[in-house]
Scaffold this motif. Structure first.
Motif, short mmCIF file in Angstrom:
data_model
loop_
_atom_site.label_atom_id
_atom_site.label_comp_id
_atom_site.label_asym_id
_atom_site.label_seq_id
_atom_site.Cartn_x
_atom_site.Cartn_y
_atom_site.Cartn_z
N TYR A 1 -5.49 10.08 -1.88
CA TYR A 1 -4.76 8.94 -1.35
C TYR A 1 -5.71 7.78 -1.05
CZ TYR A 1 -0.98 12.32 -0.70
OH TYR A 1 -0.02 13.26 -0.90
N GLN A 2 -5.14 6.59 -1.05
CA GLN A 2 -5.90 5.41 -0.71
C GLN A 2 -6.20 5.41 0.79
OE1 GLN A 2 -3.83 1.80 -1.67
NE2 GLN A 2 -5.70 0.55 -1.69
N PHE B 1 -9.21 12.57 3.32
CA PHE B 1 -8.23 11.70 2.67
C PHE B 1 -8.47 11.64 1.16
CE2 PHE B 1 -5.29 8.06 3.16
CZ PHE B 1 -4.54 8.54 4.23
N GLU B 2 -9.73 11.49 0.80
CA GLU B 2 -10.06 11.37 -0.63
C GLU B 2 -9.80 12.67 -1.37
OE1 GLU B 2 -14.06 9.99 -0.58
OE2 GLU B 2 -13.48 7.86 -0.53
N ARG C 1 0.79 6.89 3.66
CA ARG C 1 0.01 8.04 4.12
C ARG C 1 -1.30 7.50 4.67
NH1 ARG C 1 3.02 9.42 -0.29
NH2 ARG C 1 4.26 11.33 -0.07
N LYS D 1 -7.30 14.54 -1.01
CA LYS D 1 -5.88 14.57 -1.33
C LYS D 1 -5.49 13.46 -2.32
CE LYS D 1 -4.81 16.55 3.19
NZ LYS D 1 -4.10 16.38 4.47
N ASP E 1 3.38 4.27 -1.37
CA ASP E 1 3.53 4.99 -2.64
C ASP E 1 4.84 4.62 -3.30
OD1 ASP E 1 1.13 6.17 -2.05
OD2 ASP E 1 2.03 8.00 -1.22
N TYR F 1 0.81 -1.23 0.00
CA TYR F 1 0.00 0.00 0.00
C TYR F 1 0.84 1.27 0.00
CZ TYR F 1 -3.52 -3.42 1.29
OH TYR F 1 -4.34 -4.52 1.31
#
Length: 705
Positions: free
Chosen positions: A653-654, A648-649, A600, A651, A594, A592
């Protein structure tokens, strides 16, 4: 010492006999040989050609004789080398009108047998043999080799697609598919090589004719000039030697040509030529009875002494036909009795092998409407079959176990353009596509949208449009991600397989995994199964728990070692799963992270961790732990997670939640139904990753009173 030296030489020759033989063949063309060696070489060449012929007769499939094309070249070179040596001997040794001790015994023997005192007769027989070999056998074999090579190459893709289709349908396993593909490649290579190698035979015939003419002319000149023979004596003596030498060179070539013709005209049966001929000529005894009657009647009608030959032969054929008919009748009666016996068993209720077998559900099956059949038809290229094979191979690498074969079949109850993917007979996914059209998705790079029929991507649910073939380039230029129908189905199947991998792993798959590990780690397998007394069912549960959260079980050795280490403390599959996840911490975090190896994530607050721990419920039957929130607390929990998730979404990111190790499974169970896409990691998993992973906490899931 001398014996050791000879032994080393013999061993060297034995281990390198091909290389030694090739060098000797080349040198024989240039070095004069005594007549005894020439005779031995001629005998060897003749015997070798018969060995090749008999080897062909006992070879069921042509492609089984892989070295035959090179054998042809070797035999041609051997024949030419012997021919050159015998020509040198004929022209350099004294020749008389009678038998000469200085000439090759084999050449003189064949010349006397065929020609005798009539050189003209010998030449006629020699010419007939050359014509038979060059015009009939060699030319026919070359033509058959050429056609077979062309058709083998043309049918190569069809054969491979057919094998892939049978593999995907479950008719054959991976090992059998590899064997069939290897056999197909050998067959193609063989006929491709034979197409060129047959030219060696025809070239050898032409070279033999040319050398024969040179022998005759050169011998005639040498006989008159060097041996002081008259023109008549020189012509007679050298013509007989030329005939003998020509026959000794052409006879092995004729045998090899015959063997070539037999080999390339053979079928692809597993039976030898003798077995095939026996089967073909013993189908019916009536054939021989009729032929025998015709011969007998012909003898009575023709007379003039022919009756003494035709009538006995006719009676012999009638006898053979009668015996064969009786044998066939007896075999037919035995077959009928066996069928009646089997029918009687069915009527009396006795079990017939296979009659009460249960038809099992296919673990994985893809059902397609009739309009999608071209995607799996070998005549149309079978694009989908190749994609499915790749899906299974990639899934094996990603998840760590072999995905069951996907049985493809048509289903008339589906819409023509529809397909349905089932797991153990239960539908796991369904969608409709359009052949001849492309699905175009806007991934954020489209500047000028184009018109098309609106649809949804079945794999990810993204908005998309259908465009025709002529508008494909326009869609690509506009920035759409353009996908063809086979790729749509393949991507959809890949996502379904990933989401349902746990359902595809059963005890049989676990057994296969353990057998594979046992080959390299027998001590580990023994410790897990015998010392720790861990059952296949417990291993299956742990592996399914990992796959449920899309954790690959490919590192099976670490998984089994962890189970063996902690099995004395607990046999609860959920507790063992958490220990295994901690052991696989680096693998899970890397999955998971990057590109810059940074995780993150959002962190669970201590207040929420306490609330979840206080409301934990562990069922007595060992099933999955639960969190018993009341309705107000559950709503507050979901709102807190949703608030952090929205940040979070934004930005891009998962979504990943970090929580204490003791409650990771509880956090998972408290959120998986409302937000199944969120990944839950524990602090110990992160700890196992160590310095390989950088962590960046972007938000905290806080508890508000």
């Amino acid at each position: 010492m001398a014996n050791e030296g000879r032994g080393r030489v013999i061993n060297f020759i034995y281990n390198n006999y091909i290389a030694v033989g090739a060098i000797i063949i080349v040198f024989v063309m240039f070095i004069p040989l005594p007549k005894i060696l020439i005779d031995l070489c001629m005998i060897f060449n003749l015997a070798f050609s018969f060995v090749v012929l008999l080897s062909v007769l006992y070879t069921p499939r042509a492609s089984d004789f892989q070295t035959f094309p090179r054998i042809i070249l070797f035999q041609a070179m051997i024949g030419l080398a012997i021919n050159v040596s015998s020509t040198r001997l004929i022209l350099t040794s004294p020749v008389t009108t009678g038998y000469s001790n200085q000439q090759s015994a084999m050449v003189q023997a064949f010349a006397n047998i065929v020609a005798g005192s009539e050189p003209v007769v010998g030449f006629i027989i020699f010419i007939i043999l050359v014509i038979v070999q060059a015009v009939v056998i060699t030319k026919g074999a070359s033509r058959v080799s050429e056609v077979a090579a062309r058709f083998s190459l043309d049918s190569m893709n069809t054969k491979f697609f057919d094998i892939d289709n049978r593999l995907q349908s479950g008719a054959i396993d991976d090992k059998e598919a590899l064997r069939l593909k290897d056999a197909a490649r050998r067959e193609i290579d063989f006929y491709s090589n034979m197409d060129g190698s047959s030219k060696f035979v025809s070239g050898s015939v032409k070279a033999g004719i040319f050398i024969t003419v040179i022998n005759l002319l050169g011998g005639f000149i040498m006989g008159m000039w060097k041996n002081n023979l008259s023109a008549t004596d020189a012509l007679s003596a050298y013509s007989k030697l030329t005939i003998g030498d020509g026959l000794m060179s052409q006879l092995p070539s004729l045998v090899i040509s015959f063997a070539t013709g037999l080999l390339v005209t053979g079928t692809k049966s597993d039976e030898s030529l003798g077995e095939q001929i026996t089967n073909d000529f013993t189908r019916s005894g009536y054939i021989y009875e009729i032929v025998g009657a015709v011969l007998a009647v012909s003898g009575i009608a023709l007379r003039n002494g022919t009756q003494y030959l035709l009538i006995p032969f006719g009676l012999f054929f009638i006898f053979v036909g009668f015996r064969l008919s009786r044998k066939k009748a007896k075999e037919s009666l035995q077959t009928k009795k066996q069928e009646e016996k089997e029918a009687a068993k069915n009527q009396t209720g006795e079990v017939v092998p296979g009659s009460d077998s249960i038809t099992m559900l296919d673990p994985l099956s893809l059902e397609i409407g009739y309009a999608l059949i071209p995607l799996v038809s070998k005549e149309k290229g079978a694009e989908l079959l190749e994609r499915i094979t790749r899906i299974r191979n990639e899934a094996k690498l990603d998840m760590g176990f072999v995905i069951p074969k996907i049985h493809i079949q048509d289903n008339m109850t589906l819409d023509p353009n529809e397909y349905s993917f089932k797991i153990n007979g239960i539908e796991a996914g369904r969608a409709s596509i359009r052949l001849g059209y492309y699905m175009c998705m806007n991934t954020g790079s489209v500047v000028n949208p184009i018109k098309g029929e609106k649809t949804k991507d079945p794999a990810f649910g993204m908005d998309a449009i259908w465009v025709s073939e002529e508008n494909k380039q326009e869609a690509e230029d506009a920035g759409y991600a353009v996908v063809d129908p086979p790729t749509i189905i393949a991507t959809h199947l890949t996502e379904i397989i990933k989401a349902n991998a746990a359902k595809m792993l059963g005890r049989q798959e676990v057994s296969s995994i353990m057998e594979t590990v046992k080959k390299t780690n027998p001590v580990l397998v023994d410790e897990v199964l015998n010392t720790a007394k861990i059952s296949y069912g417990l291993i299956e549960s742990v592996l399914q728990n990992l796959l449920q959260e899309k954790v690959s079980i490919r590192n099976i050795v670490t998984i089994l070692e962890t189970l063996a280490n902690y099995s004395s403390i607990t046999k609860n599959p959920w507790d063992l799963t958490e220990k295994v996840r901690e052991a696989l911490g680096l693998q899970i975090c890397m999955q998971y992270a990057d590109e810059d190896k940074t995780l993150r994530l959002m962190q669970l607050s201590m207040k929420w961790a306490e609330q979840i721990q206080n409301r934990a419920f562990y069922p007595q039957d060992g099933s999955k732990p639960l969190v018993k929130f009341d309705p107000v607390e559950r709503r507050k929990w979901i709102e807190s997670v949703s608030e952090s998730l929205a940040k979070f979404e934004q930005k891009g990111y998962q979504p990943i939640i970090l929580c204490p190790s003791g409650i990771r499974i509880l956090v998972r169970s408290a959120i998986e139904h409302e937000m199944p896409g969120i990944i839950i990691l524990s602090e110990l998993e992160l700890y196992q990753a160590g310095r390989n992973i950088k962590v960046e906490v972007l938000d905290e899931i806080s508890y508000e009173e």
